[in-house]
Each structure stands twice: as C-alpha cells, then as structure tokens.
Design a protein around this motif. Structure first.
Motif, PDB file in Angstrom:
ATOM      1  N   ARG A  37      -3.095   5.490  -8.913  1.00 29.81           N
ATOM      2  CA  ARG A  37      -4.564   5.387  -8.230  1.00 29.81           C
ATOM      3  C   ARG A  37      -4.945   3.920  -8.329  1.00 29.81           C
ATOM      4  NH1 ARG A  37      -9.096   8.687  -6.942  1.00 29.81           N
ATOM      5  NH2 ARG A  37     -10.840   7.446  -6.809  1.00 29.81           N
ATOM      6  N   LEU A  72      -5.552   8.300   0.614  1.00 32.91           N
ATOM      7  CA  LEU A  72      -4.386   7.769   0.306  1.00 32.91           C
ATOM      8  C   LEU A  72      -3.963   8.589  -1.099  1.00 32.91           C
ATOM      9  CD1 LEU A  72      -4.625   3.921   0.942  1.00 32.91           C
ATOM     10  CD2 LEU A  72      -3.182   5.617   2.122  1.00 32.91           C
ATOM     11  N   ILE A 106      -3.591   1.813  -5.813  1.00 32.53           N
ATOM     12  CA  ILE A 106      -4.003   2.087  -4.478  1.00 32.53           C
ATOM     13  C   ILE A 106      -5.401   1.333  -4.332  1.00 32.53           C
ATOM     14  CG2 ILE A 106      -4.956   3.787  -2.929  1.00 32.53           C
ATOM     15  CD1 ILE A 106      -2.772   5.812  -4.085  1.00 32.53           C
ATOM     16  N   LEU A 164       0.850  -1.219   0.172  1.00 30.25           N
ATOM     17  CA  LEU A 164       0.064   0.030   0.023  1.00 30.25           C
ATOM     18  C   LEU A 164       0.966   1.296   0.072  1.00 30.25           C
ATOM     19  CD1 LEU A 164      -3.047   0.644  -0.048  1.00 30.25           C
ATOM     20  CD2 LEU A 164      -2.931   0.553   2.435  1.00 30.25           C
ATOM     21  N   ALA A 221       2.319   1.647  -3.553  1.00 31.02           N
ATOM     22  CA  ALA A 221       1.399   2.214  -4.406  1.00 31.02           C
ATOM     23  C   ALA A 221       1.389   3.702  -4.023  1.00 31.02           C
ATOM     24  CB  ALA A 221      -0.002   1.423  -3.972  1.00 31.02           C
ATOM     25  N   VAL A 222       1.222   4.050  -2.969  1.00 31.30           N
ATOM     26  CA  VAL A 222       1.031   5.577  -2.668  1.00 31.30           C
ATOM     27  C   VAL A 222       2.412   6.320  -3.114  1.00 31.30           C
ATOM     28  CG1 VAL A 222       1.162   7.539  -0.840  1.00 31.30           C
ATOM     29  CG2 VAL A 222      -0.335   5.413  -0.894  1.00 31.30           C
ATOM     30  N   VAL A 273      -9.466   5.083   0.453  1.00 34.04           N
ATOM     31  CA  VAL A 273      -8.822   5.550  -0.940  1.00 34.04           C
ATOM     32  C   VAL A 273      -8.762   6.984  -1.197  1.00 34.04           C
ATOM     33  CG1 VAL A 273      -9.326   5.581  -3.572  1.00 34.04           C
ATOM     34  CG2 VAL A 273      -9.445   3.216  -2.179  1.00 34.04           C
TER      35      VAL A 273
END
Length: 512
Positions: free
Chosen positions: A323, A398, A326, A314, A317-318, A395
């Motif tokens: 997106r 993030l 995420i 996670l 991904a950030v 979401v």
C-alpha cells in the motif's frame, strides 16, 4: 408559451429527419429550428440561431460531436447537450463527462428515453429563464452595476459607488457551488440570497452576479488572518449547506483603493482556474496549493519528465501488494504531472490512462483476474472536484485491486520479488526501481536477494528470461522475436546471454 430551440446534428440524413419527426416536440415545449450534417455546419448555425439544446452525433466527419461541444463551450456557449452514438464507447463517454453533457443516448434512439430527457431539460430551462429574469432585475441596482463595470477591462472609467465610499480596503471573493442538483438555477439563487443576508446588512460585503461564480466584494482584508479566513469559510459553507454538495472559494489580493479592484478580481479568477489543485475546506489565497503542488515545485525537470516508468512502477506496486508503495507512486506521478503544467482535464485523463495500463498488464500477467469492475470505476474519477480526493480515490481502487489478487503480501520481499520476476520477466526490471517500491537501499536488497536465492538479481532475471526464450525457440519462434518477447531489446546482447548460460547460440539451440 415560449418554445426552447433545438438544433439536430448528424451526418446521416435519415437520422436527422427521423429525430425531427420522432416525437411531438411542441407538446414538450421545444421546436426544432434547424438541422446540420456536421460539426462545422452546426457551429455556424449555432452562432446564428443560439439554440437552447443541441442533439449531436458523437461520430461525424470534419468535426465530431465532442469537438463541436468543446468548441462552443470554449467560446462561452452554455447550451444543453444530448449526445447520440451507435457505439457504447468507453473513450467517448469518458470525454463527454468533461464537457457538461446532459445525456448520452445510443442509436437507435428510444422514444421514451428521449422524451424523459426533454421533460427534465424543460424543467431546468424554465428555472434558468426565471432566474435570468430575476437576476436581470437585480442587476439594475447601481452598486452591483458599478462593481461589475469596475471588474471589466475598462473598469478604471467607473467611479466608486456611494454605498461603499467609507471602505478603506476591498477584496474580491469568487464562490463556485458544486452539485446543485436538478433545480440548479433555484439553488444558485437561494445561495446568493443567503450570502446577501449574511454579509450585506452588517456592512461586511456586497454580493454580485458573475457567472459561473457568485461574487462577494468584502470590506477589508479578510484573508490576512487565519481566524478571519476560517470565519469566512464557515459563513459561505452555511449559505451553501442545503443547496450544494460542495463549493470552492477563492480570495483575490487586497485592494486599498477602488482602482485596484480589478486586480483583486483577476487574482481570485486565477486561483479559480486552478481550483482542482487547491486544498478543499478552506478559502484559497495566493500561494495556496495541495502538498502535491508543493512537491511538484521541488521536483527537478528530470524528475518531472521521467514519466515513462510511472505506469510500470505503479503496476509493480499493485502486483506486490504494498500500500505505501502505491501511495508513493501515485503522489510522485501527481507531482510530475503538475510540474509539467497539466490542467484538470489533462491531469485526470493521464491518470485514468495510467490505471488503464495497470489493468491491461494485470490482464496479461494474471489472466484469471477480472478487470471489468475496476474499469467501470475509472469513469467515476471524473466527478471528483479536488486533486486530493481524486488521488485518494485512485489509491482506493489500486489497493482494492491489490487486495483482490493473490499478491502474497504477508511473504518476504524476496519471495514477492521472485513472484514478480516470473510473471513479468519481459518488463524492464531494475533492482533500483524495485528497491524503491520496498523502501530499501538497493545494495542491501541485492545482498538479501543473493542470500536467499544464491544468485545476483540480474543473473536470476537473465536465467528466467533464457528459460522462457528456450521454450519460444522450441516452438519455432525466430531468434530476434524470442529476444524481444522475453525482454531483450538488443538481439546481440541476447545472443551473448544465451551463449553464457546455455553454451551455444540461440540459432544452434534451435537446430537441436
């Protein structure tokens, strides 16, 4: 005028005595009936005194304030609670939000703030008392009494009431309004009246009281057809519209004889207990669930238990600002937690911890990034009523973080991978995991990486790690410490890699 009973719980005698004399309790409609020095003592006094309000310290020996409230709530206690603490502690505040706490006050207690809380609670208690008296009068009707008796464990002993002898099928629907506001009891009563006006004159159903729910005994099998479920939802929505922010409704199995009524109720109750994971804006029925529930059922046990990388992936991904990655990581984590049988409270707490871990890692990899605003938003997650909206909000947080950092989302995947490696070389970086984030085949991504950098992914990562290890050794760090610091858990493996790229052992390099 009746007084509402107050129990004060604190392990410090001066706090207990001070609170009992701080204000004129009687003028505000309250009376301090007793004091307790810890949670266990308070539990015993609660059973005997049944206070309307508990004011408890959050930190006490043997049983703290939150453990006390949780124990009483689990036993069915519906009292109001004010929590006291000498610490503005995020973790405690986070827990308190899951236990229906009326207020959270810091010590030393401000007299005016306490009086404001008590004035508000007095109004709510007055409304609840009036509603209870009204509900008690209504409950005396024979039809509702028979329904409630039938739903109890010995329900088979009670006959079918005259008013519904002509019904050929029955179905119990439980309704839970949310966000009723400060006048909760009055809003609850009005919703019930609206439902009675909608269903009872037309012979469609009987409304009954079954706290914390409003019960609706329907004539026939309403949830069998899509159109009937939609109509039922719209009728309940109209009844709640002016008085609740939202509601959850669950329909039990259809009963064709009176003796099966309790079975219908139990199936509706089971759905209500899982309401957080059900779809919103519909009547929950057997087999209901969000896409995340369906996905969890398709998970293998290995997938469900492989949660060690969830926070790491996670965070990556950030960091790369993608997106869709995420969203995918959040949904996969949700499915895994559901597969593990997590309830609403555990589910929320573990996700909040995941996000806290992401923020912790960002604080290290990007020290210029201020995480305070985002940490404050984590508490808001506990107010979400449905899994879908909860995950949507996660979401959103993030993605906002990804947008606010210089993630260079417009650059190529390889450029972003290189940035990620240089900031996070000590992580357990795997080409396969990064390929998932970029939605590439790992072999293809490996070829792209080699084409642009001239190095295989693992070779490039090793060289970055060794360069950082050299700096640590030059600063006097021990070999095994440097190895761990740059991501090598096995010191012998670190020795081999160091010698491969530097032509000497770490110890020899350090002596230069």
């Amino acid at each position: 005028m009746s007084m509402y009973k107050v129990l004060i719980v604190d392990d410090e005698p001066r706090i207990r005595d001070g609170l009992s004399t701080l204000i004129d309790w009687g003028e505000l409609g309250f009376v301090v009936v007793d004091k307790a020095a810890n949670g266990i003592e308070a539990m015993n006094k609660y059973k005997r005194l049944e206070p309307d309000l508990i004011i408890a310290d959050i930190r006490m020996p043997e049983m703290n304030g939150l453990e006390l409230v949780k124990a009483i709530r689990s036993a069915g206690g519906a009292m109001h609670v004010l929590i006291l603490s000498g610490y503005a502690d995020f973790e405690y505040a986070k827990q308190a939000m899951t236990l229906r706490i009326d207020g959270y006050l810091l010590k030393p207690v401000d007299e005016d703030e306490l009086m404001d809380y008590l004035a508000k609670l007095k109004k709510e208690l007055d409304q609840e008392s009036e509603y209870k008296r009204s509900a008690d009068r209504e409950r005396g009707t024979s039809t509702e009494t028979a329904i409630l008796a039938m739903l109890s464990e010995d329900g088979a002993k009670h006959g079918q009431p005259q008013a519904i002898r002509e019904w050929d099928a029955f179905e119990v629907v439980l309704i839970k309004p949310h966000g009723l506001g400060t006048e909760e009891a009055l809003a609850y009563a009005q919703i019930r009246k609206n439902l009675e006006d909608k269903f009872e004159p037309a012979g469609r159903g009987i409304v009954f009281q079954l706290e914390p729910y409003i019960g609706l005994l329907l004539s026939g099998g309403y949830h069998r057809e899509e159109w009937s479920r939609r109509l039922l939802y719209q009728d309940i929505q109209a009844a709640c519209a002016e008085y609740a922010d939202d509601f959850t409704a669950a329909a039990g199995n259809q009963a064709t004889v009176w003796s099966e009524l309790r079975s219908s109720y139990l199936s509706a109750l089971d759905l209500m207990r899982r309401r957080f994971f059900l779809e919103s804006e519909t009547i929950a029925t057997a087999g209901s669930g969000t896409p995340f529930v369906a996905r969890s059922q398709a998970c293998s046990d290995k997938q469900a238990l492989d949660g060690a990388m969830a926070g790491q992936k996670l965070y990556w991904a950030v960091d790369i600002g993608k997106r869709e990655s995420i969203v995918r990581q959040v949904e996969e984590a949700a499915a895994a937690l559901i597969k593990l049988g997590r309830g609403e409270t555990e589910f929320k707490a573990e996700f909040v911890q995941l996000l806290s871990d992401v923020l912790d890692k960002l604080s290290v990899s990007r020290p210029e990034f201020n995480t305070r605003e985002y940490r404050a938003r984590l508490l808001e997650l506990y107010t979400e009523l449905h899994c879908r909206s909860f995950l949507h909000r996660i979401v959103g947080i993030l993605v906002d973080i990804a947008d606010s950092i210089e993630c260079s989302s417009g650059r190529s995947p390889i450029a972003r991978m290189i940035d990620l490696i240089h900031r996070n070389y000590s992580d357990n970086l795997k080409l396969e995991k990064l390929a998932e984030l970029f939605n590439y085949n790992s072999a293809y991504l490996g070829k792209l990486f080699k084409s642009e950098t001239g190095e295989h992914f693992n070779t490039y990562l090793d060289k970055v790690r060794i360069e950082h290890a050299k700096k640590l050794l030059e600063q006097g760090m021990k070999v095994y410490q440097a190895a761990d610091k740059v991501g090598y858990a096995n010191v012998d493996y670190f020795h081999a890699k160091f010698r491969k790229y530097e032509g000497a052992s770490p110890s020899a390099y350090k002596k230069k």
